[in-house]
Scaffold this active site. Structure first.
Site, PDB file in Angstrom:
ATOM      1  N   ASP A 142       1.359  -4.388  -0.602  1.00 45.12           N
ATOM      2  CA  ASP A 142       2.129  -3.571   0.329  1.00 45.12           C
ATOM      3  C   ASP A 142       3.280  -4.390   0.917  1.00 45.12           C
ATOM      4  O   ASP A 142       3.795  -5.283   0.250  1.00 45.12           O
ATOM      5  CB  ASP A 142       1.173  -3.024   1.409  1.00 45.12           C
ATOM      6  N   HIS A 199       4.188  -0.848   7.493  1.00 47.10           N
ATOM      7  CA  HIS A 199       3.411  -0.094   6.513  1.00 47.10           C
ATOM      8  C   HIS A 199       2.186  -0.861   6.024  1.00 47.10           C
ATOM      9  O   HIS A 199       1.067  -0.334   5.996  1.00 47.10           O
ATOM     10  CB  HIS A 199       4.354   0.241   5.350  1.00 47.10           C
ATOM     11  N   SER A 525       0.139   7.245   1.375  1.00 45.41           N
ATOM     12  CA  SER A 525      -0.050   5.819   1.683  1.00 45.41           C
ATOM     13  C   SER A 525      -1.203   5.609   2.639  1.00 45.41           C
ATOM     14  O   SER A 525      -1.825   4.553   2.638  1.00 45.41           O
ATOM     15  CB  SER A 525       1.202   5.248   2.361  1.00 45.41           C
TER      16      SER A 525
END
Ligand SMILES: *[C@@H]1O[C@H](CO)[C@@H](O)[C@H](O)[C@H]1NC(C)=O
Ligand SMILES: *[C@@H]1O[C@H](CO)[C@@H](O)[C@H](O)[C@H]1NC(C)=O
Ligand SMILES: *[C@@H]1O[C@H](CO)[C@@H](O)[C@H](O)[C@H]1NC(C)=O
Ligand SMILES: *[C@@H]1O[C@H](CO)[C@@H](O)[C@H](O)[C@H]1NC(C)=O
Ligand SMILES: *[C@@H]1O[C@H](CO)[C@@H](O)[C@H](O)[C@H]1NC(C)=O
Ligand SMILES: *[C@@H]1O[C@H](CO)[C@@H](O)[C@H](O)[C@H]1NC(C)=O
Ligand SMILES: *[C@@H]1O[C@H](CO)[C@@H](O)[C@H](O)[C@H]1NC(C)=O
Ligand SMILES: *[C@@H]1O[C@H](CO)[C@@H](O)[C@H](O)[C@H]1NC(C)=O
Ligand SMILES: *[C@@H]1O[C@H](CO)[C@@H](O)[C@H](O)[C@H]1NC(C)=O
Ligand SMILES: *[C@@H]1O[C@H](CO)[C@@H](O)[C@H](O)[C@H]1NC(C)=O
Ligand SMILES: *[C@@H]1O[C@H](CO)[C@@H](O)[C@H](O)[C@H]1NC(C)=O
Ligand SMILES: *[C@@H]1O[C@H](CO)[C@@H](O)[C@H](O)[C@H]1NC(C)=O
Length: 741
Positions: A142, A199, A525
């Site tokens: 990620d 994220h 996600s």
């Protein structure tokens, strides 16, 4: 194919970080090069490097130029990534061992409450039985990690297992601990695995974050934040910043396989035309061969058909759905109509007085973008003291709020386009706001049209738990059918992916005096790491299960009804079809005790790949060895021992199709199962035998299923049904999707 983090509000920025040139002045690009070696050579890493170098030996490297080879791959496939000009690639094509080269693609990235919503409770049941994922290693590819967050505290964590071979590339002041046991970065322009986006911190804490009390955003969703597998270890592989480069993703997967991860979690992806042309599929195949389960987000390109990413059958492909928590913000209009929406920012001091209401689309009819409230289109507009109605579009919803606030607006009502229907998102807006459905947006706009003095206010009602419509398939969750392998049903499973609270590196509330900061965001996600965590729990309670067995357990036990016991709905509140839900919504406790599993070993994919009519070379590039399909058996896709069924009836397919499945008993030694069939309309489904009697654990039995198209007049489109094996204690369900052409 662009690989993106699968977050609903990240927009992909594309730019050239370092444009360099070959000695003849032609531009260089990063190429992914597949090669083959003289047999026996390609085992040791230094042998590989010198073999790969032979392909680069004719290239004239300018003095001071950095090494053209960026990565040497060993596990995902034999080959390397290098900065090359088109001419240099052309020259390489004639060298012995060369297979292919193509420029790399850019891919995009596509919880206090969700463990509870999934039925995971402390000190009891599956969480306790699986020991909270103790000893299992989840590799997360990620945007990196913010390691100082209390979600990554290693309190109560054992040291990494002996097999762990990874590295920790933080600087001197930050170190790995027993929670984050490895951290690497693969972006050439990075110098640490630190998360400069948020994220990666969010996804990693969703999969395996430790317990943090009093987690909330603006006081909402307050509770104990915890990942799905709180005692699992995290291995961080930073592969994305503004976008994710294919060469970096491959290098990270290559490394993670060597390091000894048990589960790989990838909340990113792109679109592919074939399995051999999809880097994540290639890396995932090698990972699966090593017993690693690869869990990937399905993509945020819904609700369109054929909008999936990560479609390979050896990947667990995860769609997104809602949880039963809303962070309510209600629009109250001057005529007393009310419309429930959502917002994470809930100012307690917003006055209840009605303010003038305007629709941005009517502010300046000559600007086609103005209804979307972009910064440019609202620039110079005076919206002082007004509540502004804006259309959800391409730009982020937060950025619309910033533009409205810039122009003096007092508040914002976001209205959905038709395709997003009833999906509302709770977000950290910069001004009082609410996000309402498409249907409600039409009513608000009709009210504005109906009066010369439209007014409104927003009433903030805080966190509400118990929406019994949940789980609802998120509008953005990508849908099947599968593009690269039509007769493998995808997505496989749904997990929580809407309004998920998890760790965030910075305060979204402008708070400076805490490091326990959280954010609520949405996307596939967010659903992918939920499933990565569940896979870790299953790995912990069933260490001997293969990746396919874990997938099967998750899929055949999934829920197909919502909390109100009605069929799971899509964003229109209509029953969702199997191309949106796959096998259904994950039920972790049932997955721990599935009764029967549909197992697959790596070699079972060979007849499947040959059956896709790929060339020997194409199949070989996935398997990492020479394959001769004419010497292998070939099976149609539907014959793969998959836990769901997808098939096509058209002019080129027989009207009667028979497939076999093998199920393994993982329940009690003496158990018998009886088949229950709900055939898709217009299709006859016959199963032989109709009863399976097991005498021992791990015993395998086969059954045959025959699908017949009832007559030639059935319409074109999709029909669905299911077949289920029921014992006195368990049921093992496989959805059936039929494409009629
Ligand atoms: C938790 O699991 C352990 C074994 O892992 C078991 O001995 C214990 O009884 C379980 N506790 C509860 C409350 O289920
Ligand atoms: C910040 O986090 C660290 C590590 O979890 C913790 O020890 C420290 O007390 C926290 N500081 C504050 C101000 O919350
Ligand atoms: C080391 O990492 C920490 C964050 O973990 C960061 O704050 C600090 O600036 C870094 N130091 C150097 C010298 O890079
Ligand atoms: C969150 O809940 C805890 C425990 O109920 C409480 O002590 C705390 O004040 C709450 N925080 C907020 C911001 O509501
Ligand atoms: C997807 O395909 C189905 C069946 O052909 C069709 O009814 C539906 O409208 C399509 N959905 C979209 C978003 O195009
Ligand atoms: C809206 O409701 C309030 C309180 O019930 C009432 O005083 C007011 O007259 C109503 N307004 C309209 C337009 O119906
Ligand atoms: C708004 O317009 C002014 C004047 O034309 C310009 O200087 C400014 O950059 C614009 N701002 C944005 C956000 O477009
Ligand atoms: C509102 O009025 C505008 C302009 O007359 C029209 O284009 C629009 O369709 C109307 N909207 C609704 C929801 O009635
Ligand atoms: C955060 O700070 C910015 C800049 O000072 C301000 O405009 C904004 O309103 C603040 N947000 C909140 C939620 O306080
Ligand atoms: C849900 O969405 C559909 C399609 O936009 C709409 O017709 C329906 O009224 C909505 N239902 C609710 C309860 O808002
Ligand atoms: C592969 O080729 C065979 C023979 O032409 C055909 O029957 C089959 O449908 C093809 N398979 C796929 C997946 O296209
Ligand atoms: C053909 O199948 C359809 C769908 O099941 C059914 O409605 C129709 O009656 C059938 N026609 C004949 C001639 O059997």
């Amino acid at each position: 194919m662009g690989f993106m983090p699968f977050l609903t509000f990240i927009c992909m920025l594309n730019f050239h970080l370092f444009q360099t040139f070959a000695s003849d002045g032609s531009p260089l690009e990063t190429y992914i090069v597949h090669v083959d070696g003289p047999d026996g050579v390609l085992n040791r890493l230094d042998d590989l490097d010198s073999w790969y170098n032979t392909f680069l030996s004719t290239i004239t490297v300018a003095s001071g130029e950095r090494n053209r080879r960026i990565y040497s791959y060993r596990n995902v496939f034999k080959g390397f990534a290098a900065r090359l000009s088109a001419d240099e690639v052309k020259a390489m094509e004639d060298m012995p061992g060369f297979i292919s080269a193509r420029p790399e693609r850019k891919l995009s990235l596509h919880t206090t409450h969700s463990p509870n919503f999934l039925g995971l409770n402390q000190n009891m049941g599956f969480w306790n039985e699986s020991n909270y994922g103790k000893g299992v290693i989840i590799g997360v590819l990620d945007t990196g990690i913010f390691p100082d967050h209390p979600s990554f505290s290693d309190e109560g964590m054992p040291p990494p297992p002996a097999k762990w071979k990874g590295k920790c590339d933080f600087n001197l002041t930050t170190k790995c601990n027993n929670k984050i046991i490895g951290a690497r970065y693969f972006n050439s322009f990075d110098d640490s695995p630190l998360d400069d986006d948020g994220h990666g911190t969010h996804t990693a804490s969703t999969a395996a974050g430790n317990f943090v009390r009093g987690a909330n955003v603006f006081g909402n969703a307050n509770g104990t934040a915890v990942g799905i597998a709180p005692l699992a270890h995290l291995a961080i592989y930073k592969v994305c910043s503004l976008f994710c480069s294919e060469s970096d993703i491959l290098a990270a997967m290559d490394t993670a396989i060597d390091d000894g991860v048990d589960v790989l979690s990838l909340s990113l992806g792109g679109f592919a035309n074939s399995l051999y042309d999809d880097s994540i599929a290639l890396g995932a195949y090698s990972a699966m061969e090593q017993g690693i389960l690869v869990s990937c987000s399905a993509g945020n390109a819904g609700p369109y058909n054929f909008s999936l990413s990560n479609e390979a059958p050896w990947i667990l492909t995860v769609g997104a759905s809602t949880i039963d928590r809303k962070i309510r913000a209600t629009a109250l209009l001057g005529d007393n109509q009310t419309f429930d929406g959502e917002s994470t920012f809930q100012p307690m001091d917003f006055p209840p007085t009605l303010l003038p209401l305007v629709y941005a689309g009517m502010l300046n009819t000559s600007d086609p973008d103005i209804q979307f409230c972009t910064a440019e289109s609202l620039n110079g507009t005076d919206l002082r003291g007004k509540i502004v109605v804006c259309e959800v579009g391409i730009t982020t919803r937060i950025s619309k709020g910033i533009a409205v606030k810039e122009a003096g607006g007092a508040a914002m009502i976001l209205v959905n386009p038709a395709r997003f229907a009833n999906l509302t998102l709770s977000e950290s807006h910069v001004l009082p706001a609410t996000h309402v459905s498409y249907a409600d947006g039409l009513k608000i706009k009709a009210y504005i049209n109906s009066t010369s003095t439209p007014t409104a206010t927003i009433v903030f009602r805080g966190t509400i738990i118990g929406d019994d419509r949940a789980p609802v398939v998120a509008a953005f969750s990508s849908r099947g059918p599968n593009w690269v392998s039509r007769n493998i049903l995808k997505p496989d499973i749904l997990g929580p992916g809407v309004n998920i609270l998890a760790a965030w590196p910075v305060s979204v509330e402008n708070n400076t005096n805490t490091n326990a900061t959280f954010n609520i965001i949405s996307g596939t996600s967010m659903s992918c790491p939920h499933l990565s965590g569940i896979a870790a729990l299953l790995k912990s309670s069933h260490p001997d299960w293969s990746p396919a067995a874990i997938k099967s357990a998750i899929m055949t036990t999934a829920d197909v009804v919502n909390l109100a016991q009605n069929p799971i709905e899509d964003e229109r509140f209509l029953p969702a079809n199997v191309f949106a839900t796959g096998s259904g919504h994950v039920n972790p406790s049932r997955a721990n005790d599935p009764g029967l599993i549909y197992d697959l070993q790596a070699e079972d994919y060979i007849p499947y790949l040959c059956g896709l009519n790929y060339t020997n070379r194409e199949v070989g590039s996935i398997l990492q060895r020479r394959v001769n399909c004419s010497a292998e058996s070939r099976i149609p896709e539907t014959q793969l021992n998959y836990p769901s069924f997808a098939l096509t009836f058209g002019v080129f397919q027989p009207t009667v199709q028979t497939y076999t499945r093998t199920v393994t008993n993982v329940g009690e030694p003496n158990s018998s199962y009886v088949v229950e069939i709900v055939p898709p309309p217009g299709i006859d489904v016959l199963v032989e035998p109709t009863k399976l009697d097991f005498l021992e654990v791990n015993q395998k039995l086969q059954y045959q299923v025959t699908f017949s198209r009832l007559n030639s007049t059935t319409s074109i489109g999709f029909v669905q049904g299911y077949l289920k094996w029921n014992s006195s204690k368990r049921s093992v369900r496989s959805p059936i999707a039929v494409i009629l052409r």
